[in-house]
Motif scaffolding. Sequence first.
Motif, PDB file in Angstrom:
ATOM      1  N   LEU A 149       0.841  -1.200   0.000  1.00  0.00           N
ATOM      2  CA  LEU A 149       0.000   0.000   0.000  1.00  0.00           C
ATOM      3  C   LEU A 149       0.873   1.245   0.000  1.00  0.00           C
ATOM      4  N   VAL A 150       0.463   2.259  -0.790  1.00  0.00           N
ATOM      5  CA  VAL A 150       1.007   3.615  -0.679  1.00  0.00           C
ATOM      6  C   VAL A 150      -0.169   4.548  -0.433  1.00  0.00           C
ATOM      7  N   SER A 151      -0.113   5.277   0.662  1.00  0.00           N
ATOM      8  CA  SER A 151      -1.250   6.117   1.053  1.00  0.00           C
ATOM      9  C   SER A 151      -0.784   7.522   1.404  1.00  0.00           C
ATOM     10  N   VAL A 152      -1.281   8.500   0.653  1.00  0.00           N
ATOM     11  CA  VAL A 152      -1.006   9.901   0.979  1.00  0.00           C
ATOM     12  C   VAL A 152      -1.876  10.301   2.169  1.00  0.00           C
ATOM     13  N   LEU A 175       7.327   1.941  -6.494  1.00  0.00           N
ATOM     14  CA  LEU A 175       8.422   1.047  -6.886  1.00  0.00           C
ATOM     15  C   LEU A 175       9.142   0.516  -5.644  1.00  0.00           C
ATOM     16  N   ASP A 176       9.314   1.376  -4.651  1.00  0.00           N
ATOM     17  CA  ASP A 176      10.040   0.962  -3.449  1.00  0.00           C
ATOM     18  C   ASP A 176       9.212   0.045  -2.559  1.00  0.00           C
ATOM     19  N   VAL A 177       7.906   0.324  -2.422  1.00  0.00           N
ATOM     20  CA  VAL A 177       7.087  -0.524  -1.559  1.00  0.00           C
ATOM     21  C   VAL A 177       6.968  -1.923  -2.155  1.00  0.00           C
ATOM     22  N   GLY A 178       7.064  -2.019  -3.486  1.00  0.00           N
ATOM     23  CA  GLY A 178       7.040  -3.327  -4.121  1.00  0.00           C
ATOM     24  C   GLY A 178       8.226  -4.184  -3.731  1.00  0.00           C
ATOM     25  N   LYS A 179       9.338  -3.537  -3.340  1.00  0.00           N
ATOM     26  CA  LYS A 179      10.527  -4.265  -2.930  1.00  0.00           C
ATOM     27  C   LYS A 179      10.444  -4.727  -1.476  1.00  0.00           C
ATOM     28  N   LEU A 180       9.471  -4.186  -0.733  1.00  0.00           N
ATOM     29  CA  LEU A 180       9.309  -4.571   0.669  1.00  0.00           C
ATOM     30  C   LEU A 180       8.498  -5.844   0.818  1.00  0.00           C
ATOM     31  N   VAL A 181       7.882  -6.280  -0.280  1.00  0.00           N
ATOM     32  CA  VAL A 181       7.008  -7.450  -0.218  1.00  0.00           C
ATOM     33  C   VAL A 181       7.840  -8.702   0.039  1.00  0.00           C
TER      34      VAL A 181
END
Length: 349
Positions: free
Chosen positions: A174-177, A343-349
């Motif tokens: 998730l990315v949440s502003v 792109l970065d949060v996808g690497k945290l998976v």
Amino acid sequence: MDQAVNQRRRNFLNTAALGIAASQAGLIGGVAAAPPAASSGASGISPASSRFTTIRQVRAGVLDIGYVDAGPADGRPVVLFHGWPYDIHAFIDVAPILAAAGYRVIIPHLRGYGTTRFLAADTPRNGQQASFTADALAFMDALKIDRAIVAGFDWGARIATTLAALWPQRFHALVSVSGYLIGSQEANRKPLAPQAELQWWYQYYFATPRGELGYRENTHAFARLIWALASPQWKFDDATFARSAASLDNPDHVAISVSNYRWRLGLAPGERRYDNLERQLAAFPDVTVPTITMEGDANGAPHPDPKAYARKFTGKYQHRHLAGGIGHNLPQEAPRAFAQAILDVGKLV
């Protein structure tokens, strides 16, 4: 002088790269990609002549939903949700970056926006929190998307967060502003400090018949005022606003907007079909999937302090604060930073 030359070289390469990505994704221009002179500059923000070329439609739940589907069909899906009173063009410069990175980028018009329409004339034009959550899940089911990264801002951040909180098995990250925006009618009964209440002036305006009529008669002018107040340092031009304002001409937009804010205050009923969802959301569930929250340093809209919601994200978590006069419409004002967070949060998976 060497530094200046290097900076110009970097700017040129950034511009060229984003222009190529947009062209490959088929996202900008009238019927083709914009020419190089109209491509995004070093800031990553393209001119208003750039727009999504193809809007697809899919029947999902109670809606026929208009949406953008860009990038490789077999790429990892990322679903982006816009807010009020914005539209899918908040992501016009985010989409080509993600598509070029191999993502399948899916951006739906919310109920009451763009080409999204209700399938039945007698369906309530309801804007309660859970209705958007149900729409989003039905949308993903209709497209046969089993798992995705989900992201958004404003109403879209609330949608994205509700999805990630209630169905972690369906979402990689998730990315949440503005972070954790899940609410409840019970929580909204508690009054805020006077200065905070002042920021919600339009919510109380919409609670009146005069406010509903005023928004109906002055939708574009009202929305433009919200844009200016929410992003006081964003120098958007008339054409940029007009590109998104066209989506507000949806015949259900005013009813959905008014319903949303009245429901929050307990002044409008919800639908029984969403009762169970609202009960789950009213418990303020934790978000367990990897998450990056974001905030601009010039957000003029009501938003919580990041310290107040950090504990709600119990998985891998980062918060990013953006300097430089970035306001409420963060994806459109800082598209590179927003895309990079995905792109970065996808690497945290």
